[in-house]
Scaffold this motif. Structure first.
Motif, PDB file in Angstrom:
ATOM      1  N   SER A  93      26.415  62.288  15.707  1.00  0.00           N
ATOM      2  CA  SER A  93      25.962  60.905  15.623  1.00  0.00           C
ATOM      3  C   SER A  93      26.832  59.942  16.403  1.00  0.00           C
ATOM      4  O   SER A  93      26.424  58.820  16.707  1.00  0.00           O
ATOM      5  CB  SER A  93      25.919  60.466  14.155  1.00  0.00           C
ATOM      6  OG  SER A  93      27.224  60.527  13.586  1.00  0.00           O
ATOM      7  N   VAL A 175      24.105  51.580  14.500  1.00  0.00           N
ATOM      8  CA  VAL A 175      22.720  52.033  14.681  1.00  0.00           C
ATOM      9  C   VAL A 175      22.749  53.421  15.306  1.00  0.00           C
ATOM     10  O   VAL A 175      23.385  53.629  16.350  1.00  0.00           O
ATOM     11  CB  VAL A 175      21.923  51.071  15.582  1.00  0.00           C
ATOM     12  CG1 VAL A 175      20.513  51.606  15.799  1.00  0.00           C
ATOM     13  CG2 VAL A 175      21.877  49.676  14.973  1.00  0.00           C
ATOM     14  N   HIS A 176      22.066  54.362  14.643  1.00  0.00           N
ATOM     15  CA  HIS A 176      22.017  55.738  15.146  1.00  0.00           C
ATOM     16  C   HIS A 176      20.602  56.071  15.595  1.00  0.00           C
ATOM     17  O   HIS A 176      19.732  56.355  14.773  1.00  0.00           O
ATOM     18  CB  HIS A 176      22.460  56.730  14.070  1.00  0.00           C
ATOM     19  CG  HIS A 176      22.306  58.151  14.496  1.00  0.00           C
ATOM     20  ND1 HIS A 176      21.451  59.035  13.855  1.00  0.00           N
ATOM     21  CD2 HIS A 176      22.846  58.848  15.528  1.00  0.00           C
ATOM     22  CE1 HIS A 176      21.499  60.199  14.463  1.00  0.00           C
ATOM     23  NE2 HIS A 176      22.333  60.118  15.472  1.00  0.00           N
ATOM     24  N   PRO A 177      20.330  56.063  16.906  1.00  0.00           N
ATOM     25  CA  PRO A 177      19.015  56.492  17.395  1.00  0.00           C
ATOM     26  C   PRO A 177      18.856  57.998  17.195  1.00  0.00           C
ATOM     27  O   PRO A 177      19.819  58.757  17.332  1.00  0.00           O
ATOM     28  CB  PRO A 177      19.056  56.144  18.891  1.00  0.00           C
ATOM     29  CG  PRO A 177      20.266  55.285  19.081  1.00  0.00           C
ATOM     30  CD  PRO A 177      21.221  55.642  17.999  1.00  0.00           C
ATOM     31  N   ASP A 178      17.658  58.417  16.888  1.00  0.00           N
ATOM     32  CA  ASP A 178      17.399  59.833  16.617  1.00  0.00           C
ATOM     33  C   ASP A 178      17.239  60.594  17.931  1.00  0.00           C
ATOM     34  O   ASP A 178      16.161  61.065  18.302  1.00  0.00           O
ATOM     35  CB  ASP A 178      16.143  59.976  15.755  1.00  0.00           C
ATOM     36  CG  ASP A 178      15.929  61.419  15.292  1.00  0.00           C
ATOM     37  OD1 ASP A 178      16.882  62.213  15.404  1.00  0.00           O
ATOM     38  OD2 ASP A 178      14.815  61.744  14.837  1.00  0.00           O
ATOM     39  N   SER A 264      25.139  56.815  18.670  1.00  0.00           N
ATOM     40  CA  SER A 264      25.240  55.602  17.856  1.00  0.00           C
ATOM     41  C   SER A 264      25.887  54.476  18.655  1.00  0.00           C
ATOM     42  O   SER A 264      26.751  54.703  19.500  1.00  0.00           O
ATOM     43  CB  SER A 264      26.047  55.860  16.585  1.00  0.00           C
ATOM     44  OG  SER A 264      25.349  56.694  15.697  1.00  0.00           O
ATOM     45  N   TYR A 283      16.633  47.733  15.453  1.00  0.00           N
ATOM     46  CA  TYR A 283      15.679  48.686  14.875  1.00  0.00           C
ATOM     47  C   TYR A 283      14.288  48.477  15.475  1.00  0.00           C
ATOM     48  O   TYR A 283      13.610  49.445  15.869  1.00  0.00           O
ATOM     49  CB  TYR A 283      15.627  48.521  13.356  1.00  0.00           C
ATOM     50  CG  TYR A 283      14.498  49.297  12.725  1.00  0.00           C
ATOM     51  CD1 TYR A 283      14.603  50.661  12.479  1.00  0.00           C
ATOM     52  CD2 TYR A 283      13.292  48.660  12.406  1.00  0.00           C
ATOM     53  CE1 TYR A 283      13.559  51.376  11.923  1.00  0.00           C
ATOM     54  CE2 TYR A 283      12.230  49.367  11.850  1.00  0.00           C
ATOM     55  CZ  TYR A 283      12.371  50.720  11.605  1.00  0.00           C
ATOM     56  OH  TYR A 283      11.329  51.412  11.063  1.00  0.00           O
ATOM     57  N   LEU A 286      13.980  49.745  19.144  1.00  0.00           N
ATOM     58  CA  LEU A 286      13.841  51.202  19.244  1.00  0.00           C
ATOM     59  C   LEU A 286      12.492  51.665  18.705  1.00  0.00           C
ATOM     60  O   LEU A 286      11.858  52.570  19.261  1.00  0.00           O
ATOM     61  CB  LEU A 286      14.981  51.887  18.497  1.00  0.00           C
ATOM     62  CG  LEU A 286      16.373  51.672  19.099  1.00  0.00           C
ATOM     63  CD1 LEU A 286      17.447  52.219  18.176  1.00  0.00           C
ATOM     64  CD2 LEU A 286      16.476  52.326  20.480  1.00  0.00           C
ATOM     65  N   SER A 293      15.364  55.488  14.123  1.00  0.00           N
ATOM     66  CA  SER A 293      16.781  55.146  14.049  1.00  0.00           C
ATOM     67  C   SER A 293      17.167  54.840  12.610  1.00  0.00           C
ATOM     68  O   SER A 293      16.328  54.532  11.772  1.00  0.00           O
ATOM     69  CB  SER A 293      17.102  53.939  14.941  1.00  0.00           C
ATOM     70  OG  SER A 293      16.439  52.771  14.474  1.00  0.00           O
ATOM     71  N   SER A 295      20.210  52.515  10.522  1.00  0.00           N
ATOM     72  CA  SER A 295      21.217  51.483  10.744  1.00  0.00           C
ATOM     73  C   SER A 295      21.948  51.175   9.445  1.00  0.00           C
ATOM     74  O   SER A 295      21.425  51.364   8.343  1.00  0.00           O
ATOM     75  CB  SER A 295      20.581  50.204  11.306  1.00  0.00           C
ATOM     76  OG  SER A 295      19.683  49.635  10.375  1.00  0.00           O
TER      77      SER A 295
END
Length: 308
Positions: A93, A175-178, A264, A283, A286, A293, A295
């Motif tokens: 991540s 924020v963690h984009p998938d 992230s 969010y 994205l 994502s 957050s």
């Protein structure tokens, strides 16, 4: 004592311009590890939850088993140990997932053995967990996860780690984009040589960032959160990075950057309302581009790993 449970927090490494030498802990998410004695004279990983079946139970291939075995070697014990790992954050991540696992395992096993090692002695063992996970024994995730707060690694040889003052009122948006950006791969694309002028600019930013945190000068922190070496390369691996950065800064974030090796990203904010607004906007950006994502809006964690 027969069983110990430990929580270790996620971290934001590099803090934009401090590649491999700066990092801070955040209040959530984090990993939990439970260790207990067994009668087999072996280390076993008996349970892993939250990893979607991706992590190995083999103690030689999983950081929690690896660092526990290093601890046992260090204290010259043949005691058998069972380990349970509860992942509370995504893998790869950029939030120090492997570091939190290593730190939680080490602090738990140290407590189980009635604390024969100091945190300073645990740190190099945690760094070996990072070597297993990414091929490099860096400390900018494990040190803040272990110690809490904002940490500077002044030197790796010899290891010299300093816990710095930081601005307590700041809020952190993560924020963690998938998407998948393995740490090892994110290291391979970096240049091994850089122009002197860029190095000078980077040194100035690192010095300014440390000075800003130590003096509580948020404007100086913001001016110094600029990376002319790593971010221009790694940002290409993160979809819509430039757009996210623009949104954060337009909404008055102090600074914005990649958390660790990504994917992230994070923003530092002066208050929670501002942080919530930036989190929502990132969010929705994205989401418009069909990227899932997660957050978090949190604060820096000054305590580090805790026995719970």
């Amino acid at each position: 004592m027969k069983k110990v449970k430990c929580y270790a927090p996620a971290t934001v490494a590099n803090v934009v311009c401090g590649y491999d030498i700066l990092g801070f802990a955040i209040e959530n998410p984090g990993d939990q590890v439970i260790v207990s004695f067994n009668h087999t004279h072996t280390t076993r990983i008996t349970k892993i939850e939250g990893d979607e079946g991706k992590l190995p139970l083999d103690v030689k291939k999983n950081v929690v088993g690896h660092v526990v075995n290093l601890f046992l070697e260090k204290v010259k014990s043949r005691q058998g140990v069972d380990i349970e790992l509860y992942k509370k954050m995504p893998l790869n991540s950029g939030l120090g997932s492997s570091a939190a696992s290593s730190v939680a395992a080490l602090v738990a096993i140290n407590e189980l053995f009635e604390n024969p090692l100091t945190k300073g002695e645990l740190l190099p063992l945690a760094m070996e967990g990072e070597r297993l996970a990414s091929g490099n024994a860096h400390a900018d995730n494990v040190a803040p996860s272990l110690l809490g707060g904002l940490v500077l690694i002044r030197s790796y040889e010899p290891l010299d780690v300093i816990k710095l003052p930081f601005i307590k009122d700041l809020f952190v948006v993560s924020v963690h984009p998938d998407i998948n950006v393995p740490t090892g791969e994110a290291r391979k694309i970096l240049k091994q040589q850089i122009p002197l002028q860029k190095a000078i600019e980077q040194w100035g930013n690192v010095a300014g960032l440390v000075s800003g945190f130590c003096t509580g000068d948020m404007d100086l922190v913001g001016r110094s959160m600029k990376d002319v070496i790593i971010e221009p390369i790694r940002s290409m691996l993160i979809p819509f990075f430039c757009e996210m950065k623009e949104i954060a800064l337009e909404n008055k974030a102090i600074g914005f950057g990649i958390s660790g090796s990504g994917p992230s990203v994070f923003a530092l904010c002066k208050n929670k309302d501002q942080a919530d607004e930036i989190s929502d906007r990132l969010y929705h950006l994205l989401n418009r581009h069909q990227i899932k994502s997660e957050s978090q809006v949190t604060k820096m964690n000054n305590k580090g790993a805790l026995i719970i």
